[in-house]
Design a protein around this motif. Structure first.
Motif, PDB file in Angstrom:
ATOM      1  N   GLU A 254       0.760  -1.195  -0.052  1.00  0.00           N
ATOM      2  CA  GLU A 254      -0.086  -0.100   0.075  1.00  0.00           C
ATOM      3  C   GLU A 254       0.797   1.440  -0.052  1.00  0.00           C
ATOM      4  O   GLU A 254       1.820   1.168   0.711  1.00  0.00           O
ATOM      5  N   ASN A 255       0.487   2.315  -0.876  1.00  0.00           N
ATOM      6  CA  ASN A 255       1.252   3.548  -0.944  1.00  0.00           C
ATOM      7  C   ASN A 255       0.247   4.641  -1.487  1.00  0.00           C
ATOM      8  O   ASN A 255      -0.734   4.287  -1.694  1.00  0.00           O
ATOM      9  N   LEU A 256       0.677   5.925  -1.065  1.00  0.00           N
ATOM     10  CA  LEU A 256      -0.273   6.930  -1.497  1.00  0.00           C
ATOM     11  C   LEU A 256      -0.474   7.351  -2.853  1.00  0.00           C
ATOM     12  O   LEU A 256      -1.567   7.650  -3.082  1.00  0.00           O
ATOM     13  N   LEU A 257       0.436   6.598  -3.715  1.00  0.00           N
ATOM     14  CA  LEU A 257      -0.024   6.871  -5.066  1.00  0.00           C
ATOM     15  C   LEU A 257      -1.257   5.786  -5.507  1.00  0.00           C
ATOM     16  O   LEU A 257      -1.491   5.778  -6.550  1.00  0.00           O
ATOM     17  N   GLY A 258      -1.342   4.639  -4.782  1.00  0.00           N
ATOM     18  CA  GLY A 258      -2.387   3.542  -5.237  1.00  0.00           C
ATOM     19  C   GLY A 258      -1.840   2.828  -6.326  1.00  0.00           C
ATOM     20  O   GLY A 258      -2.471   2.196  -6.962  1.00  0.00           O
ATOM     21  N   LEU A 259      -0.291   2.698  -6.436  1.00  0.00           N
ATOM     22  CA  LEU A 259       0.251   2.131  -7.305  1.00  0.00           C
ATOM     23  C   LEU A 259       0.367   0.634  -7.250  1.00  0.00           C
ATOM     24  O   LEU A 259       0.969   0.175  -6.075  1.00  0.00           O
ATOM     25  N   GLN A 260      -0.076  -0.089  -8.061  1.00  0.00           N
ATOM     26  CA  GLN A 260       0.087  -1.555  -8.077  1.00  0.00           C
ATOM     27  C   GLN A 260       0.292  -1.922  -9.577  1.00  0.00           C
ATOM     28  O   GLN A 260      -0.270  -1.947 -10.470  1.00  0.00           O
ATOM     29  N   VAL A 261       1.736  -2.143  -9.588  1.00  0.00           N
ATOM     30  CA  VAL A 261       2.332  -2.881 -11.190  1.00  0.00           C
ATOM     31  C   VAL A 261       3.250  -3.760 -10.902  1.00  0.00           C
ATOM     32  O   VAL A 261       3.825  -4.156  -9.855  1.00  0.00           O
ATOM     33  N   ASP A 262       3.341  -4.335 -12.130  1.00  0.00           N
ATOM     34  CA  ASP A 262       4.740  -5.324 -12.247  1.00  0.00           C
ATOM     35  C   ASP A 262       5.432  -4.502 -13.516  1.00  0.00           C
ATOM     36  O   ASP A 262       5.061  -4.274 -14.525  1.00  0.00           O
ATOM     37  N   ALA A 263       6.719  -4.382 -13.369  1.00  0.00           N
ATOM     38  CA  ALA A 263       7.476  -3.648 -14.036  1.00  0.00           C
ATOM     39  C   ALA A 263       8.795  -4.602 -14.519  1.00  0.00           C
ATOM     40  O   ALA A 263       9.220  -5.382 -13.746  1.00  0.00           O
ATOM     41  N   GLY A 264       9.284  -4.271 -15.490  1.00  0.00           N
ATOM     42  CA  GLY A 264      10.493  -4.953 -15.792  1.00  0.00           C
ATOM     43  C   GLY A 264      11.225  -4.681 -17.326  1.00  0.00           C
ATOM     44  O   GLY A 264      10.887  -3.559 -17.575  1.00  0.00           O
ATOM     45  N   PHE A 265      12.044  -5.392 -17.831  1.00  0.00           N
ATOM     46  CA  PHE A 265      12.754  -4.949 -19.177  1.00  0.00           C
ATOM     47  C   PHE A 265      12.447  -6.192 -20.030  1.00  0.00           C
ATOM     48  O   PHE A 265      12.385  -7.546 -19.629  1.00  0.00           O
ATOM     49  N   ASN A 266      12.180  -5.801 -21.274  1.00  0.00           N
ATOM     50  CA  ASN A 266      11.810  -6.769 -22.347  1.00  0.00           C
ATOM     51  C   ASN A 266      13.120  -7.152 -23.048  1.00  0.00           C
ATOM     52  O   ASN A 266      14.200  -6.932 -22.489  1.00  0.00           O
ATOM     53  N   GLN A 267      13.116  -8.077 -24.130  1.00  0.00           N
ATOM     54  CA  GLN A 267      14.182  -8.842 -24.477  1.00  0.00           C
ATOM     55  C   GLN A 267      15.338  -7.702 -25.114  1.00  0.00           C
ATOM     56  O   GLN A 267      16.443  -7.774 -25.409  1.00  0.00           O
ATOM     57  N   ARG A 268      14.849  -6.514 -25.591  1.00  0.00           N
ATOM     58  CA  ARG A 268      15.366  -5.259 -26.141  1.00  0.00           C
ATOM     59  C   ARG A 268      15.990  -4.408 -25.078  1.00  0.00           C
ATOM     60  O   ARG A 268      16.590  -3.539 -25.263  1.00  0.00           O
ATOM     61  N   GLY A 269      15.782  -4.783 -23.796  1.00  0.00           N
ATOM     62  CA  GLY A 269      16.138  -4.048 -22.777  1.00  0.00           C
ATOM     63  C   GLY A 269      15.465  -2.920 -22.351  1.00  0.00           C
ATOM     64  O   GLY A 269      15.714  -1.823 -21.742  1.00  0.00           O
ATOM     65  N   GLN A 270      14.016  -2.551 -22.762  1.00  0.00           N
ATOM     66  CA  GLN A 270      13.280  -1.506 -22.787  1.00  0.00           C
ATOM     67  C   GLN A 270      12.438  -1.664 -21.400  1.00  0.00           C
ATOM     68  O   GLN A 270      11.977  -2.805 -21.337  1.00  0.00           O
ATOM     69  N   LEU A 271      12.305  -0.509 -20.813  1.00  0.00           N
ATOM     70  CA  LEU A 271      11.199  -0.721 -19.768  1.00  0.00           C
ATOM     71  C   LEU A 271       9.967  -0.991 -20.077  1.00  0.00           C
ATOM     72  O   LEU A 271       9.380  -0.272 -20.966  1.00  0.00           O
ATOM     73  N   THR A 272       9.267  -2.010 -19.143  1.00  0.00           N
ATOM     74  CA  THR A 272       7.918  -2.221 -19.323  1.00  0.00           C
ATOM     75  C   THR A 272       7.225  -2.278 -18.078  1.00  0.00           C
ATOM     76  O   THR A 272       7.740  -2.592 -17.078  1.00  0.00           O
ATOM     77  N   VAL A 273       6.066  -1.424 -18.152  1.00  0.00           N
ATOM     78  CA  VAL A 273       5.186  -1.616 -16.653  1.00  0.00           C
ATOM     79  C   VAL A 273       3.797  -1.855 -17.195  1.00  0.00           C
ATOM     80  O   VAL A 273       3.215  -1.419 -18.268  1.00  0.00           O
ATOM     81  N   ASP A 274       3.080  -2.477 -16.393  1.00  0.00           N
ATOM     82  CA  ASP A 274       1.708  -3.035 -16.684  1.00  0.00           C
ATOM     83  C   ASP A 274       0.790  -3.027 -15.083  1.00  0.00           C
ATOM     84  O   ASP A 274       1.538  -3.692 -14.104  1.00  0.00           O
ATOM     85  N   GLY A 275       0.128  -2.036 -14.932  1.00  0.00           N
ATOM     86  CA  GLY A 275      -0.690  -2.075 -13.630  1.00  0.00           C
ATOM     87  C   GLY A 275      -1.844  -0.896 -13.351  1.00  0.00           C
ATOM     88  O   GLY A 275      -2.238  -0.242 -14.667  1.00  0.00           O
TER      89      GLY A 275
ATOM     90  N   ILE B  59      -2.851   2.855 -11.154  1.00  0.00           N
ATOM     91  CA  ILE B  59      -2.538   3.776 -10.193  1.00  0.00           C
ATOM     92  C   ILE B  59      -3.637   4.461  -9.968  1.00  0.00           C
ATOM     93  O   ILE B  59      -4.750   4.704 -10.429  1.00  0.00           O
ATOM     94  N   LYS B  60      -4.120   4.749  -8.593  1.00  0.00           N
ATOM     95  CA  LYS B  60      -5.019   5.597  -7.883  1.00  0.00           C
ATOM     96  C   LYS B  60      -4.693   6.526  -6.813  1.00  0.00           C
ATOM     97  O   LYS B  60      -4.587   6.029  -5.738  1.00  0.00           O
ATOM     98  N   PRO B  61      -4.257   7.729  -7.116  1.00  0.00           N
ATOM     99  CA  PRO B  61      -3.825   8.638  -6.013  1.00  0.00           C
ATOM    100  C   PRO B  61      -4.771   8.666  -5.045  1.00  0.00           C
ATOM    101  O   PRO B  61      -5.835   8.781  -4.998  1.00  0.00           O
ATOM    102  N   ASP B  62      -4.118   8.737  -3.968  1.00  0.00           N
ATOM    103  CA  ASP B  62      -4.788   9.140  -2.306  1.00  0.00           C
ATOM    104  C   ASP B  62      -5.363  10.417  -2.450  1.00  0.00           C
ATOM    105  O   ASP B  62      -4.814  11.481  -3.096  1.00  0.00           O
ATOM    106  N   ALA B  63      -6.497  10.762  -2.095  1.00  0.00           N
ATOM    107  CA  ALA B  63      -7.240  12.109  -1.927  1.00  0.00           C
ATOM    108  C   ALA B  63      -6.213  13.194  -1.461  1.00  0.00           C
ATOM    109  O   ALA B  63      -6.438  14.257  -1.602  1.00  0.00           O
ATOM    110  N   SER B  64      -5.532  12.754  -0.577  1.00  0.00           N
ATOM    111  CA  SER B  64      -4.580  13.789   0.260  1.00  0.00           C
ATOM    112  C   SER B  64      -3.420  14.497  -0.465  1.00  0.00           C
ATOM    113  O   SER B  64      -2.861  15.509  -0.388  1.00  0.00           O
ATOM    114  N   LEU B  65      -3.224  13.645  -1.771  1.00  0.00           N
ATOM    115  CA  LEU B  65      -2.024  14.228  -2.671  1.00  0.00           C
ATOM    116  C   LEU B  65      -2.632  15.576  -3.282  1.00  0.00           C
ATOM    117  O   LEU B  65      -3.778  15.601  -3.545  1.00  0.00           O
ATOM    118  N   PRO B  66      -1.663  16.170  -3.675  1.00  0.00           N
ATOM    119  CA  PRO B  66      -2.207  17.681  -4.425  1.00  0.00           C
ATOM    120  C   PRO B  66      -2.793  17.512  -5.610  1.00  0.00           C
ATOM    121  O   PRO B  66      -2.638  16.146  -6.409  1.00  0.00           O
TER     122      PRO B  66
END
Length: 254
Positions: A201-222, A224-231
Motif C-alpha cells: 500500500e502506498n499514497l499513489l495507489g500504485l500496483q504494478v509489475d515492471a521489468g525489461f523486455n528482450q531489447r532492454g526496454q522498460l515495460t510497466v503494467d498495472g 494507479i489511484k492517487p490518494d485524496a490527500s495528494l495535491p
C-alpha cells in the motif's frame, strides 16, 4: 648435496618466489598489466593496495563516476576456478553518488556471475535519467536496493530475490515540490528478465509489475489511484495516462 636435491630446492624456491610475488603484486601493476583487457572508455584513477586487497580511487565509464572501488579477494576460491570477493563501490556519505557493497562470485571457467547480500543506494534522479516515462516527471529522493541473491542468466537474469524501496519520494508539480511517501517493490526474474512487483500500500495507489523486455526496454503494467490527500497536480497528471475505470483507477501500460 645431490643434484636431485639441489634441483628440488631450486624449484621450491622459485614456486615460493612466484607465490609471494603474486601475493604482494601491487594493484597498480596488476591494472597496468590488464589494461588492454578493460572495456573501452573505462577510465581508472590511482590504485592502492595489492591485487588481493586493493582500491581504485576514481572510476569513470559511459558518463558515470564513482569515487572508489574497493575489493577483498578470497584466495581459496581460486582453487575451485572461482573469483570471490567482497566489493565496496562509491561513498555512502555522499548521497549524490551511487554506493553499494556485497559479495561477488565469478566463474573463471564458465563465466557464471553471482551476487549475494548486496546493499546499494542511488539517487532517484540518476534512475530517471536512464528511463523514458510516458509523463515527464521531475522527482528526487534516495532509492535503496537490498539484493539477497542474483545470478546472471539469459538474456540478463537467471535468479534474483530482493527488495527495492524509497522512504520518501518528492515530485515537482506546478505549485512546487510535494511528497508521495514510501514505495516498495519485490525483485525477481521473470522469463530471464529483471522484474519488480509493487503491491504494498502506498499514497499513489500504485500496483504494478515492471521489468525489461528482450531489447532492454522498460515495460510497466498495472494501475494507479492517487490518494485524496495528494495535491491536485498528481490527480491532473494521471489523467494523461489513460481513462479512469469505474473504481477510480487508471491503467498503466507501456
Amino acid at each position: 648435496m645431490s643434484f636431485k636435491k639441489l634441483t628440488a630446492l631450486v624449484i621450491v624456491f622459485f614456486i615460493c618466489f612466484i607465490g609471494f610475488a603474486i601475493a604482494l603484486l601491487p594493484a597498480s601493476v596488476a591494472i597496468q598489466l590488464g589494461q588492454s583487457h578493460l572495456p573501452k572508455g573505462l577510465n581508472l584513477g590511482p590504485a592502492t593496495g595489492s591485487i588481493w586487497q586493493g582500491q581504485v580511487n576514481g572510476v569513470q565509464y559511459q558518463g558515470h563516476y564513482l569515487s572508489r572501488v574497493k575489493w577483498d579477494i578470497y584466495p581459496s576460491a581460486l582453487l575451485g576456478m572461482k573469483l570471490k570477493a567482497d566489493v565496496i563501490v562509491g561513498n555512502k556519505r555522499n548521497t549524490g553518488e551511487v554506493s553499494a557493497n556485497g559479495l561477488v562470485k565469478y566463474g573463471l571457467s564458465d563465466g557464471a556471475l553471482q551476487l549475494e547480500n548486496v546493499r546499494a543506494r542511488v539517487a532517484l534522479e540518476t534512475i530517471l535519467s536512464q528511463v523514458k516515462l510516458p509523463v515527464p516527471t521531475e522527482a528526487k529522493g534516495l532509492v535503496f536496493l537490498e539484493l539477497d541473491t542474483y545470478e546472471l542468466g539469459q538474456p540478463h537474469c537467471g535468479e534474483m530475490a530482493g527488495v527495492i524501496s524509497s522512504a520518501d519520494i518528492n515530485v515537482k508539480g506546478r505549485n512546487g515540490w510535494f511528497s508521495i511517501g514510501e514505495l516498495e517493490g519485490e525483485l525477481s526474474c521473470v522469463n530471464g528478465s529483471a522484474s519488480v512487483k509493487v503491491s504494498k500500500e502506498n499514497l499513489l495507489g500504485l500496483q504494478v509489475d515492471a521489468g525489461f523486455n528482450q531489447r532492454g526496454q522498460l515495460t510497466v503494467d498495472g494501475f494507479i489511484k492517487p490518494d485524496a490527500s495528494l495535491p491536485k497536480d498528481v490527480h491532473d497528471a494521471v489523467q494523461f495516462i489513460g481513462n479512469q475505470s469505474a473504481d477510480g483507477r487508471y491503467r498503466i501500460s507501456f
